[in-house]
Each structure stands twice: as structure tokens, then as C-alpha cells.
Design a protein around this motif. Structure first.
Motif, PDB file in Angstrom:
ATOM      1  N   ARG A 197       0.827  -1.211   0.000  1.00  0.00           N
ATOM      2  CA  ARG A 197       0.000   0.000   0.000  1.00  0.00           C
ATOM      3  C   ARG A 197       0.862   1.262   0.000  1.00  0.00           C
ATOM      4  O   ARG A 197       0.586   2.211  -0.734  1.00  0.00           O
TER       5      ARG A 197
ATOM      6  N   ALA B 109     -16.868  -3.828   7.274  1.00  0.00           N
ATOM      7  CA  ALA B 109     -15.599  -4.067   6.573  1.00  0.00           C
ATOM      8  C   ALA B 109     -15.667  -5.344   5.745  1.00  0.00           C
ATOM      9  O   ALA B 109     -15.117  -5.422   4.642  1.00  0.00           O
TER      10      ALA B 109
ATOM     11  N   VAL C 245     -15.105  -6.270   1.403  1.00  0.00           N
ATOM     12  CA  VAL C 245     -14.283  -7.356   0.838  1.00  0.00           C
ATOM     13  C   VAL C 245     -15.144  -8.288  -0.008  1.00  0.00           C
ATOM     14  O   VAL C 245     -14.769  -8.664  -1.133  1.00  0.00           O
TER      15      VAL C 245
ATOM     16  N   TYR D 219      -9.522   1.494   5.888  1.00  0.00           N
ATOM     17  CA  TYR D 219      -8.985   1.021   4.609  1.00  0.00           C
ATOM     18  C   TYR D 219      -8.095   2.065   3.932  1.00  0.00           C
ATOM     19  O   TYR D 219      -7.920   2.037   2.718  1.00  0.00           O
ATOM     20  N   SER D 220      -7.510   2.969   4.728  1.00  0.00           N
ATOM     21  CA  SER D 220      -6.540   3.918   4.191  1.00  0.00           C
ATOM     22  C   SER D 220      -5.146   3.291   4.214  1.00  0.00           C
ATOM     23  O   SER D 220      -4.903   2.341   4.962  1.00  0.00           O
TER      24      SER D 220
ATOM     25  N   SER E  45      -3.331   2.952   7.834  1.00  0.00           N
ATOM     26  CA  SER E  45      -4.064   2.432   8.990  1.00  0.00           C
ATOM     27  C   SER E  45      -3.390   1.190   9.556  1.00  0.00           C
ATOM     28  O   SER E  45      -2.638   0.503   8.875  1.00  0.00           O
TER      29      SER E  45
ATOM     30  N   ILE F 263      -9.426  -7.540  10.283  1.00  0.00           N
ATOM     31  CA  ILE F 263      -9.638  -6.561   9.217  1.00  0.00           C
ATOM     32  C   ILE F 263      -8.363  -6.376   8.402  1.00  0.00           C
ATOM     33  O   ILE F 263      -8.419  -6.123   7.198  1.00  0.00           O
ATOM     34  N   GLU F 264      -7.204  -6.526   9.031  1.00  0.00           N
ATOM     35  CA  GLU F 264      -5.955  -6.395   8.285  1.00  0.00           C
ATOM     36  C   GLU F 264      -5.817  -7.520   7.252  1.00  0.00           C
ATOM     37  O   GLU F 264      -5.298  -7.311   6.155  1.00  0.00           O
TER      38      GLU F 264
ATOM     39  N   TRP G  72      -8.340  -8.859   5.760  1.00  0.00           N
ATOM     40  CA  TRP G  72      -9.246  -8.459   4.679  1.00  0.00           C
ATOM     41  C   TRP G  72      -8.604  -7.384   3.810  1.00  0.00           C
ATOM     42  O   TRP G  72      -8.793  -7.374   2.590  1.00  0.00           O
ATOM     43  N   ALA G  73      -7.857  -6.459   4.430  1.00  0.00           N
ATOM     44  CA  ALA G  73      -7.190  -5.412   3.655  1.00  0.00           C
ATOM     45  C   ALA G  73      -6.180  -6.009   2.683  1.00  0.00           C
ATOM     46  O   ALA G  73      -5.993  -5.505   1.572  1.00  0.00           O
TER      47      ALA G  73
ATOM     48  N   LEU H 281      -7.816  -7.066  -0.418  1.00  0.00           N
ATOM     49  CA  LEU H 281      -8.254  -5.963  -1.263  1.00  0.00           C
ATOM     50  C   LEU H 281      -7.113  -5.314  -2.039  1.00  0.00           C
ATOM     51  O   LEU H 281      -7.358  -4.379  -2.818  1.00  0.00           O
ATOM     52  N   GLN H 282      -5.887  -5.761  -1.837  1.00  0.00           N
ATOM     53  CA  GLN H 282      -4.762  -5.118  -2.503  1.00  0.00           C
ATOM     54  C   GLN H 282      -4.823  -5.164  -4.032  1.00  0.00           C
ATOM     55  O   GLN H 282      -4.342  -4.254  -4.691  1.00  0.00           O
TER      56      GLN H 282
END
Length: 809
Positions: free
Chosen positions: A2, A287, A291, A319-320, A323, A329-330, A332-333, A336-337
Motif C-alpha cells: 500500500r 468491513a 471485501v 482502509y486507508s 491504517s 480486518i488487516e 481483509w485489507a 483488497l490489494q
């Protein structure tokens, strides 16, 4: 990636527009769809770019050698490369890793398909056979149904609306009307059709679901799914994904901006939450909706910029790029990459996906792999002596953790302790257990036992803390671990030697032959010893060969040297047996010579002569290697050494001792032709400067620092290694009764001895623990010392993917 994506300059390669592809398929009757396996991983990275993808694993640093998911420029690069592979083949197109082949006849289709397969084989691209479809008369591609009859909408795009259940209260009716109003300008006679439903939302109206409401509800669903409301997906149009989560389900709408500035839905989607997902906090459910929506609309969103609209404000921050969300949730992030999106907040009444999440049909949902991972972490992160059930019982009995669970669920951190408030974004719950990331927050009653379990095997402070950090956490865990290891008696007597202390330099004597250093070097293979005598002022070395190094023979050789150079004021020796004899002591006393012995087992204190011993041994080994008599060559070495300027004083030992240069084999001018500067102050200054420079350098290299041992301290004494099981330090502590300089006198059981301070270290008295019944694990059990330690955890072998390569920094 990110943060790395912020510095990457994207290669703006155009993604094909779906309309262009569909127009090229006019008249086609046979279709095939090919899915490329592993996606970006089939594209190799340049070697100089691979270091940017480095990441940490339990086996060290690794890096990607192929294009990875999460790089912002990957979609354009991938589309460009695959397009180059398939160029010039008619009737063949690709959007990312999806390739479609069409033909007007079976023969034409098969010829094109054969060319595509041949190109893929030549370029070593792998196909996923499970997702491929061949010789189809009807095929779904990018949300469109392709057939010989033309292009139609995919049924899956409207299933979420058609399967919407009947509302059961006024709030659900308002939610459904929100979706209807979102598409209101495309539904004819909307006000008239929806009036029976709007009547139920009035406070003065009693809830009654009759045939009039049922007819309106069915008609509105039909209108929402009709062709004049639904739009075909266009690659170049502005795309929005509206998501929402309710306590029972998830909803999402994929919409695109039309030519008149309005947004039309392209795809409706919804699903029910599993039993575990319903126990998530509202933030986690919202969140999860993002996803799920991105992966649901993957074929449309992959490689495209789009906007995610949510009615949950915290998601804009979660989701910035900067963060640090909780572990779930991480994860899940990370999923989303591959997508490039921006999260935008809109208030709840404007969220058209609300009805899809609330009115979804309750269908069984398959348990996700991520949830399995969370429970695996919970079960395997607890200490060996605890089960997850016991840990839940202890957590439920801990008032701090009970209050912490309430703060996590409600989002109100005003009553939480500040130490937990600083890490609130990393905290989550599984049942009654609190997690920080993937680590269990240990309740107060189990912390001491957890520390003892982590220190099993008596590993050091660093490794004990590392072991704890992989599994558990609580405020002050590092400090408590350090205190436990430092107070462990077994670790103290087995720990490495104490830290080096600063060196002490000997002050240059006032005149030559005033202070001498003496030592025995040997024995050599012939049985001889060398008696080495060194002058501290001039560095003059006198060597005598002894067959039997007794005190009588040493005194005899000293008499000969003293008859030549005179009596010194002081002689420095080690604690060798000949130097401790009565005869040697009497001889020195009779001649008024002070005898100073260095600290036992600390030869550095007599470093002047020890350094000369090393030089002498080198000369003797060189003579032996050349096949010469080392006794004869020893005199040659001494002549050369005594006439060579010393590296510290800058003048030869002979010149400082005799105030003249001795003649050697080398040609030289007579002394009358020279005008050397023989100032004693210059010699003294050079000696002090060089010694200070060497002392500072030695202390810096060895990281030396002064010992804090003082009179009255309890210390452990380093002992000589006798076998493999010998500990570096003796078991029982000594008492320091006196310290003088770098030497200490210690006592135990009436026995006194002197040692250098580096041979002792402070002893920390172990903490006294009281035995009490173990209320968690049951009665105490006595285990024999030789009983094997068994690990009940299942052993798992992790195999890294083929596209990874080791990387060492």
C-alpha cells in the motif's frame, strides 16, 4: 504494497471496452472462455525490482521473483502482456486473465482456439482447466450472456432482487423503498405502484400486510429487475459499488454513471451472514461487506478505478494506506490489494444496498477459511498449560478484560484503561477471549504461569520475550519477562561471561631499567623454556634459555642481567610457581627490589611481556619452518629487534636504554654526522598519546565499561571449564571484602582469593515463590527430572509457493 504504491508510476495501458468486444462478436454462434492460472504470477519481475517486494516470514526474509498482487500498476502491465501474446488472432479478446474465443462456425472457432492454445504454450502461460469452457452455444462473459440470438443480461445480476424476502415491519419496508427510490427515475408510475407500501411506514397506520401490499411488492421487484432499469457494464464508465451490512446479511449494488449523469444498477448481490459472522461487531461486518462485494464483482472491478460507498464512517480510515486495523480486518485489507478504490462515506438513508442486506433470504453459508484461521490462532496461541476453555474462564473472571470486551463491542473507550486505549485499533474478541492482533491478552491470574512456561528451557531475555510476543500480550509483558529471567538462579550461573571492563595502561617509568616485566615462555618441543625480561621504559628484551625453570635457575640468570644493567626498582610477574617461592622472594628483598604480582588468571595485566612472548614465538616458528636452529636465530632476532625503532616510542630499545644506536649489518652514517633530537619530553608525549589512543580504541572495540562491583556485594565467580556440563560460573555466591583497582578480594566459607573484576558478576537473589494449588490445571504433578518433554501441538510443515525465492539482506 500500500505504501509502495504511492511511489509507483503506473503504466497507463487502455483496458478494452466491453462494447468493442461485443461488437466484434456479431454473428458468432460458438464460444469458448479460457482462464489463465495464477494470474500475475506468470509474469517475471526484473531482478532489480524484486527487492521492493521483500517481506518477513518465520523462515527469514523472502521476496517475489514474479509480478505480485497488490502492485498498482499490475493490471495495465498484465493486460498489455497478454494482449501482445494474443494479437493478430481474429475473434479473440481478453480482459485481464479472462480470454474469450468466438467463431461463426465450429470449424472457424476450433481453428482460432488452436491458435490461442499454441500461443499460450509458446509463451509458457498456464491455463486453469477447471474454469475453462469450450464450444459453448451460450456463454456468460463480463455480466453478459452471449449466444447466437445476441446479447442478454445474466440472470445472476438480478437474483438478489428476485430473492428478496417479504418485509415484516415498517423499518424493513423503508429499507426496501430506499432501493426502489435509488432506481426511481427508471421505474414508470413509481408513486402509484409504491403507495400501498409507503402507507405502512406511517406512524398512524397499523401494520397489516395484505394482497394490495403483496401486489405492489412483487411489481416493484419485477420493475427493479427489468431491462429498462438494469444497465450493461461499460469499461470506461464511472463505477460505484454501494455496500451495506445488517445484523443478518450483506448487500451490494454495482452501478455505473450514464450519459445523462444518472447512475444505473449493473448488478445486485446479497448473502446471509454465518452464525460466526453475526457475532462480529458492526464495524467488522461493514468491513466484511466491502471485501465480499469486491470479490463478488471481481470480473468488473479488476484493474479498474472505482468508488466504494458505505454508510459506516470509520471505514474511510480503516482502509486507508496508513491504517493499523485489528488482525481480522488487516487480513481483509490484504485481500483488497489487487483493487484500486476509494472509500466514500454517505449517510444511512442514502444507502440503496440497505434492503439487500436486511431482506436477504437466510441460506446456509459455508464457513470461510479466514474464520478457520482465527480459531486456529486462538487454539494454538494459548500456553501449553491452558486450554482455550480454561483461558475463557479466566478471562471472564478478570474484571479488566470484561470491561475491555464491553469497550470493544460498544466502541466506547472512555472507561477503558489508557494502556489499552492506545492499542484499541488492534483489539478484537473471539468468544470471551480478547485478542491483540493474533495474540491472546492474558488475564492477570495466568500471567505468572505464562511467564514460567515461556522460560522453559532457560532461554535468555531476548528469546523469552520473542517467544511470548508470538502468542500472548499484556501491559508490561517485556518488563516482567526481563525481571523473571534476571532472577532465575540457574540462568545466572550458566550465563555467558561478564562484560569486558576498560583497560588500564601502565605509566611510563621515569628512567630506563627502573621497572621490569618478567615471564616464562614455553615449554617448547625440546623441553626448554624462555625467561623473558622486558624493560617498561625502553622496551629492551632480554631472553635466557632454561632447561629447568626453577627459582634457583631464574635467580642465576637475573644476577647476570642485573650485573650488566643494574638493579631495577620493581619487577612485575604473574603468579607462576617459581615466582612464588621463598628463594625468589628472599632474593628480591635482599636487593631492594619490589615484587608486584598481577591478578591471577589475568595475563593482560602483564601485557608488556606477554606481547613480547608472542613475537618471540613467531620468530622461533619461522626458524623452525626454515630448518634452522632456533637458538641461533633467536640472537639474530634480538639484535634486529633491539635496533629497530619501537612503534610506540618512535626510538629503538637500545637507544633508549644506552642513549646510543647500536651497530648492525645495515649501512649507516656515523653518529657524528647525525643530529638527532634526544629530548626526553618528546618520548614521553609520544608514549602517552599512543597509549591513550590504543586504550580508547580497545575500550570502544570491546565495548568495555567499568564494573559496578563494590565491597559487600554478592557475586558469582567464573570457574575453569572441566567438562561439557560445567557451568561458566560456580553455583554458590561469594562476598566481596575488598576492591583495589581492577582486582577484588572475595571470600566464601572463610576462604579468600583475589580475582580480576571481569571474573565476577553481581548475583541477583531469586524471587521466593509460595506453592499453592493450581486452580486452573488441577493438582500439581511431580515429574522426574529425566522425563522427556512432549509437545502435544500438531507439527505442521509450511511449504512456500513456487514463485517465492530466498532473499538475504
Amino acid at each position: 504494497m500500500r505504501r509502495a504504491n504511492e511511489a509507483i508510476v503506473r503504466e497507463r495501458h487502455p483496458i478494452p471496452v466491453i462494447d468493442e468486444i461485443l461488437e466484434d462478436m456479431t454473428g458468432a454462434t460458438v464460444f469458448s472462455k479460457i482462464d489463465l492460472k495464477w494470474g500475475y504470477h506468470q509474469i517475471e519481475l526484473e531482478p532489480e525490482s524484486r527487492s521492493l517486494t521483500t517481506f518477513v516470514t518465520h523462515t527469514g526474509l523472502w521476496r517475489y521473483k514474479r509480478l505480485m498482487f497488490g502492485i498498482s500498476s499490475a493490471p495495465e502491465i498484465y493486460q498489455h502482456i497478454i494482449g501482445q501474446v494474443l494479437q493478430a488472432i481474429p475473434g479473440v479478446h481478453n480482459i485481464s486473465d479472462d480470454i474469450i474465443v468466438s467463431g461463426e462456425t465450429i470449424q472457424q472457432h476450433d481453428e482460432r482456439l488452436h491458435q490461442v492454445m499454441q500461443r499460450l504454450q509458446e509463451r509458457h502461460l498456464t491455463v486453469n482447466s477447471k474454469k475453462c469452457q469450450f464450444r459453448m452455444s451460450q456463454l456468460e462473459f463480463m455480466g453478459h450472456v452471449l449466444s447466437k440470438n445476441g446479447i442478454g443480461a445474466a440472470q445472476s445480476k438480478i437474483e438478489a432482487v428476485e430473492n428478496t424476502r417479504r418485509p415484516t415491519n415498517a423499518a424493513e419496508v423503508r429499507s426496501f423503498l430506499g432501493l426502489v427510490n435509488y432506481c426511481g427515475r427508471f421505474i414508470p408510475n413509481l408513486a402509484t405502484t409504491s403507495e400501498p407500501l409507503r402507507r405502512l411506514t406511517r406512524q398512524s397506520c397499523k401494520w397489516t400486510w395484505g394482497s394490495e401490499q403483496e401486489t405492489a411488492f412483487v411489481e416493484l421487484k419485477r420493475q427493479l429487475a427489468s431491462s429498462h432499469v438494469m444497465a450493461y457494464f461499460k469499461q470506461d464508465a464511472e463505477t460505484h459499488v454501494v455496500v451495506d451490512a445488517s445484523p443478518v446479511g450483506l448487500g451490494a449494488i454495482l452501478s455505473q454513471k450514464q450519459g445523462d449523469g444518472t447512475h444505473k444498477p449493473v448488478y445486485y448481490a446479497s448473502r446471509a451472514l454465518s452464525d460466526v459472522e453475526r457475532r462480529y461487531s458492526q464495524t467488522e461486518r461493514e468491513a466484511l461487506a466491502i471485501v465480499w462485494a469486491c470479490e463478488k464483482f471481481h470480473v468488473f472491478l479488476y484493474g479498474k478505478d472505482f468508488v466504494l460507498i458505505t454508510d459506516h464512517k470509520p471505514l474511510e480510515t480503516i482502509y486507508s494506506p496508513k491504517s493499523k486495523p485489528p488482525a481480522r480486518i488487516e487480513r481483509w485489507a490484504l485481500r483488497l490489494q489487487p483493487y484500486c478504490f476509494k472509500v466514500v462515506y454517505k449517510p444511512g438513508p442514502q444507502n440503496a444496498a440497505d434492503s439487500l442486506s436486511r431482506l436477504t433470504v437466510n441460506q446456509p453459508v459455508k464457513k470461510g477459511t479466514m474464520e478457520d484461521h482465527v480459531y486456529w490462532v486462538t487454539q494454538h496461541a494459548v500456553p501449553h498449560a491452558f486450554t482455550p476453555q480454561q483461558m475463557e474462564e479466566l478471562s471472564a473472571a478478570d474484571p479488566t478484560l470484561v470491561a475491555l470486551q464491553s469497550c470493544i463491542k460498544t466502541g466506547d473507550w472512555s472507561k477503558c484503561e489508557p494502556v489499552y486505549r492506545t492499542v484499541k485499533s488492534e483489539l478484537s474478541t473471539v468468544g470471551k477471549i480478547v485478542l491483540r492482533g493474533s495474540r491472546i491478552v492474558i488475564p492477570q491470574a495466568a500471567r505468572r504461569q505464562t511467564l514460567m512456561l515461556a522460560h522453559e528451557g532457560h532461554q535468555g531475555i531476548v528469546k523469552t520475550k520473542r517467544r511470548l510476543r508470538t502468542k500472548v500480550w499484556w501491559p508490561g509483558i517485556d518488563r516482567e519477562a526481563e525481571e523473571l529471567v534476571r532472577s532465575c538462579h540457574a540462568c545466572q550461573i550458566n550465563s555467558p561471561t561478564s562484560q569486558e571492563v576498560p583497560t588500564t595502561r601502565t605509566e611510563l617509568p621515569a628512567k630506563p631499567w627502573q621497572m621490569l616485566a618478567m615471564d616464562l615462555c614455553g615449554p617448547f618441543p625440546s623441553g626448554h623454556h624462555l625467561l623473558v625480561l622486558t624493560d617498561y621504559y625502553s622496551r629492551w628484551v632480554s631472553v635466557d634459555i632454561l632447561q629447568n625453570p626453577t627459582s634457583v635457575n631464574i635467580i642465576s640468570r637475573l644476577k647476570h642481567s642485573f650485573a650488566t644493567h643494574g638493579l631495577p626498582e620493581c619487577i612485575v610477574t604473574d603468579n607462576g610457581t617459581p615466582f612464588l617461592s621463598k628463594e625468589f622472594k628472599t632474593y628480591l628483598q635482599e636487593h631492594g627490589i619490589m615484587h608486584r604480582r598481577v591478578t591471577p588468571y589475568w595475563p593482560q595485566a602483564n601485557g608488556e611481556v606477554e606481547r613480547q612472548n608472542r613475537t618471540l614465538c613467531k620468530a622461533i616458528r619461522a626458524a623452525h619452518a626454515e630448518g634452522k636452529d632456533w637458538r641461533t636465530e633467536l640472537d639474530c632476532f634480538l639484535l634486529a629487534y633491539r635496533s629497530t625503532p619501537h612503534c610506540v616510542t618512535g626510538r629503538s630499545p637500545a637507544e633508549l636504554l644506552f642513549n646510543r644506536q647500536i651497530r648492525t649489518k645495515l649501512p649507516e652514517l656515523s653518529e657524528s654526522q647525525l643530529q638527532p633530537s634526544r629530548q626526553d619530553a618528546a618520548v614521553r608525549t609520544a608514549d602517552a598519546v599512543r597509549k591513550e589512543k590504543g586504550r580508547v580504541h580497545a575500550n570502544r572495540v570491546r565495548r568495555a565499561k567499568e564494573s559496578t562491583v563494590k565491597q559487600g556485594d554478592k557475586v558469582l565467580l567464573r570457574q575453569q571449564k572441566r567438562n561439557k556440563l560445567s557451568t561458566p560460573y560456580e553455583r554458590d555466591p561469594y562476598t566481596v571484602i575488598n576492591r583495589k583497582g581492577q582486582s577484588v578480594i572475595i571470600e566464601k566459607n572463610g576462604k579468600k582469593m583475589m580475582r580480576h573484576v571481569s571474573f565476577v558478576k553481581l548475583w541477583v537473589e531469586p524471587e521466593q515463590e509460595t506453592m499453592e494449588p493450581n486452580r486452573v490445571t488441577g493438582p500439581a504433578e511431580i515429574v522426574p527430572d529425566d522425563a522427556p518433554q512432549q509437545d502435544s501441538r500438531p507439527q505442521r510443515t509450511r511449504r512456500l509457493p513456487a514463485h517465492l525465492t530466498p532473499f538475504v539482506t
